[in-house]
Design a protein around this motif. Structure first.
Motif, PDB file in Angstrom:
ATOM      1  N   GLY A 110       0.777  -1.226   0.000  1.00  0.00           N
ATOM      2  CA  GLY A 110       0.000   0.000   0.000  1.00  0.00           C
ATOM      3  C   GLY A 110       0.811   1.279   0.000  1.00  0.00           C
ATOM      4  O   GLY A 110       2.030   1.278   0.090  1.00  0.00           O
ATOM      5  N   CYS A 111       0.088   2.372  -0.066  1.00  0.00           N
ATOM      6  CA  CYS A 111       0.665   3.706  -0.015  1.00  0.00           C
ATOM      7  C   CYS A 111       0.979   4.075   1.432  1.00  0.00           C
ATOM      8  O   CYS A 111       0.703   3.313   2.358  1.00  0.00           O
ATOM      9  CB  CYS A 111      -0.327   4.717  -0.610  1.00  0.00           C
ATOM     10  N   LYS A 112       1.528   5.281   1.647  1.00  0.00           N
ATOM     11  CA  LYS A 112       1.881   5.684   3.009  1.00  0.00           C
ATOM     12  C   LYS A 112       0.649   5.828   3.890  1.00  0.00           C
ATOM     13  O   LYS A 112       0.735   5.622   5.102  1.00  0.00           O
ATOM     14  CB  LYS A 112       2.700   6.974   3.004  1.00  0.00           C
ATOM     15  N   HIS A 113      -0.504   6.135   3.323  1.00  0.00           N
ATOM     16  CA  HIS A 113      -1.727   6.288   4.120  1.00  0.00           C
ATOM     17  C   HIS A 113      -2.216   4.933   4.638  1.00  0.00           C
ATOM     18  O   HIS A 113      -2.611   4.804   5.800  1.00  0.00           O
ATOM     19  CB  HIS A 113      -2.803   6.986   3.296  1.00  0.00           C
ATOM     20  N   ILE A 114      -2.174   3.928   3.775  1.00  0.00           N
ATOM     21  CA  ILE A 114      -2.535   2.566   4.197  1.00  0.00           C
ATOM     22  C   ILE A 114      -1.561   2.089   5.268  1.00  0.00           C
ATOM     23  O   ILE A 114      -1.961   1.533   6.290  1.00  0.00           O
ATOM     24  CB  ILE A 114      -2.536   1.615   2.976  1.00  0.00           C
ATOM     25  N   ARG A 115      -0.284   2.336   5.058  1.00  0.00           N
ATOM     26  CA  ARG A 115       0.728   1.914   6.030  1.00  0.00           C
ATOM     27  C   ARG A 115       0.550   2.636   7.359  1.00  0.00           C
ATOM     28  O   ARG A 115       0.722   2.039   8.421  1.00  0.00           O
ATOM     29  CB  ARG A 115       2.128   2.150   5.473  1.00  0.00           C
ATOM     30  N   ARG A 116       0.193   3.935   7.323  1.00  0.00           N
ATOM     31  CA  ARG A 116       0.000   4.672   8.578  1.00  0.00           C
ATOM     32  C   ARG A 116      -1.146   4.071   9.382  1.00  0.00           C
ATOM     33  O   ARG A 116      -1.036   3.881  10.592  1.00  0.00           O
ATOM     34  CB  ARG A 116      -0.275   6.150   8.295  1.00  0.00           C
ATOM     35  N   VAL A 117      -2.243   3.741   8.713  1.00  0.00           N
ATOM     36  CA  VAL A 117      -3.367   3.107   9.417  1.00  0.00           C
ATOM     37  C   VAL A 117      -2.923   1.783  10.014  1.00  0.00           C
ATOM     38  O   VAL A 117      -3.230   1.475  11.172  1.00  0.00           O
ATOM     39  CB  VAL A 117      -4.581   2.918   8.484  1.00  0.00           C
ATOM     40  N   ARG A 118      -2.171   1.013   9.274  1.00  0.00           N
ATOM     41  CA  ARG A 118      -1.680  -0.271   9.789  1.00  0.00           C
ATOM     42  C   ARG A 118      -0.741  -0.072  10.972  1.00  0.00           C
ATOM     43  O   ARG A 118      -0.730  -0.877  11.903  1.00  0.00           O
ATOM     44  CB  ARG A 118      -1.002  -1.064   8.677  1.00  0.00           C
ATOM     45  N   MET A 119       0.029   1.003  10.960  1.00  0.00           N
ATOM     46  CA  MET A 119       0.894   1.314  12.104  1.00  0.00           C
ATOM     47  C   MET A 119       0.053   1.651  13.328  1.00  0.00           C
ATOM     48  O   MET A 119       0.322   1.167  14.431  1.00  0.00           O
ATOM     49  CB  MET A 119       1.822   2.484  11.765  1.00  0.00           C
ATOM     50  N   VAL A 120      -0.958   2.477  13.133  1.00  0.00           N
ATOM     51  CA  VAL A 120      -1.838   2.870  14.241  1.00  0.00           C
ATOM     52  C   VAL A 120      -2.537   1.650  14.826  1.00  0.00           C
ATOM     53  O   VAL A 120      -2.687   1.532  16.041  1.00  0.00           O
ATOM     54  CB  VAL A 120      -2.862   3.929  13.770  1.00  0.00           C
ATOM     55  N   ARG A 121      -2.946   0.731  13.968  1.00  0.00           N
ATOM     56  CA  ARG A 121      -3.625  -0.484  14.443  1.00  0.00           C
ATOM     57  C   ARG A 121      -2.661  -1.473  15.084  1.00  0.00           C
ATOM     58  O   ARG A 121      -3.085  -2.446  15.689  1.00  0.00           O
ATOM     59  CB  ARG A 121      -4.345  -1.182  13.281  1.00  0.00           C
ATOM     60  N   GLY A 122      -1.354  -1.248  14.919  1.00  0.00           N
ATOM     61  CA  GLY A 122      -0.377  -2.170  15.486  1.00  0.00           C
ATOM     62  C   GLY A 122      -0.047  -3.341  14.585  1.00  0.00           C
ATOM     63  O   GLY A 122       0.559  -4.319  15.021  1.00  0.00           O
ATOM     64  N   ASP A 123      -0.435  -3.239  13.316  1.00  0.00           N
ATOM     65  CA  ASP A 123      -0.184  -4.325  12.363  1.00  0.00           C
ATOM     66  C   ASP A 123       1.249  -4.331  11.853  1.00  0.00           C
ATOM     67  O   ASP A 123       1.698  -5.339  11.310  1.00  0.00           O
ATOM     68  CB  ASP A 123      -1.128  -4.215  11.164  1.00  0.00           C
ATOM     69  N   LEU A 124       1.952  -3.212  11.968  1.00  0.00           N
ATOM     70  CA  LEU A 124       3.333  -3.115  11.494  1.00  0.00           C
ATOM     71  C   LEU A 124       4.255  -2.810  12.663  1.00  0.00           C
ATOM     72  O   LEU A 124       3.988  -1.916  13.458  1.00  0.00           O
ATOM     73  CB  LEU A 124       3.472  -2.011  10.434  1.00  0.00           C
ATOM     74  N   ASP A 125       5.337  -3.528  12.727  1.00  0.00           N
ATOM     75  CA  ASP A 125       6.330  -3.357  13.784  1.00  0.00           C
ATOM     76  C   ASP A 125       7.262  -2.207  13.421  1.00  0.00           C
ATOM     77  O   ASP A 125       7.954  -2.250  12.407  1.00  0.00           O
ATOM     78  CB  ASP A 125       7.123  -4.654  13.935  1.00  0.00           C
TER      79      ASP A 125
END
Length: 124
Positions: free
Chosen positions: A79-94
């Motif tokens: 995904g783009c940086k926006h998709i990645r940011r949401v995943r970071m907020v949700r804790g999906d990305l370390d």
């Protein structure tokens, strides 16, 4: 494999240690959940000519930004940086590997994820 979205490992560092991953973690972006599976990411700029909001579906993945619109095939599930940011907020990305660099994690994201600013990694 750790839990995550659609089997995505939360320890997968490939989405974090890229230009888009770094942008997602360091830029001023506000991610707000609007409904199950639906988020709005805002760049927080007060100038009306620069203010942008994008609708994100991180599980699809999908985003209304031009990067996703024109490059979704190349970006794939990362995904783009926006998709990645949401995943970071949700804790999906370390974010651990990024904390070991000199990149400055956005303070709002750091607080939201309860990242200790004195962790010795990076320049929070």
């Amino acid at each position: 494999m750790d839990g995550g979205v659609d089997g995505m490992s939360t320890t997968d560092h490939s989405q974090v240690l890229t230009a888009r991953g770094t942008s997602a973690a360091t830029e001023y972006l506000m991610a707000d959940k609007q409904a199950p599976g639906l988020w709005v990411v805002d760049n927080g700029k007060s100038d009306p000519d620069e203010h942008e909001q994008y609708v994100v579906e991180p599980d699809a993945p999908a985003c209304t930004c031009p990067d996703w619109e024109y490059r979704s095939e190349q970006l794939g599930d990362d995904g783009c940086k926006h998709i990645r940011r949401v995943r970071m907020v949700r804790g999906d990305l370390d974010l651990g590997p990024l904390l070991e660099t000199d990149e400055r994690i956005n303070p709002i994201l750091a607080r939201r994820l309860d990242i200790d600013e004195d962790n010795g990694g990076g320049n929070l």
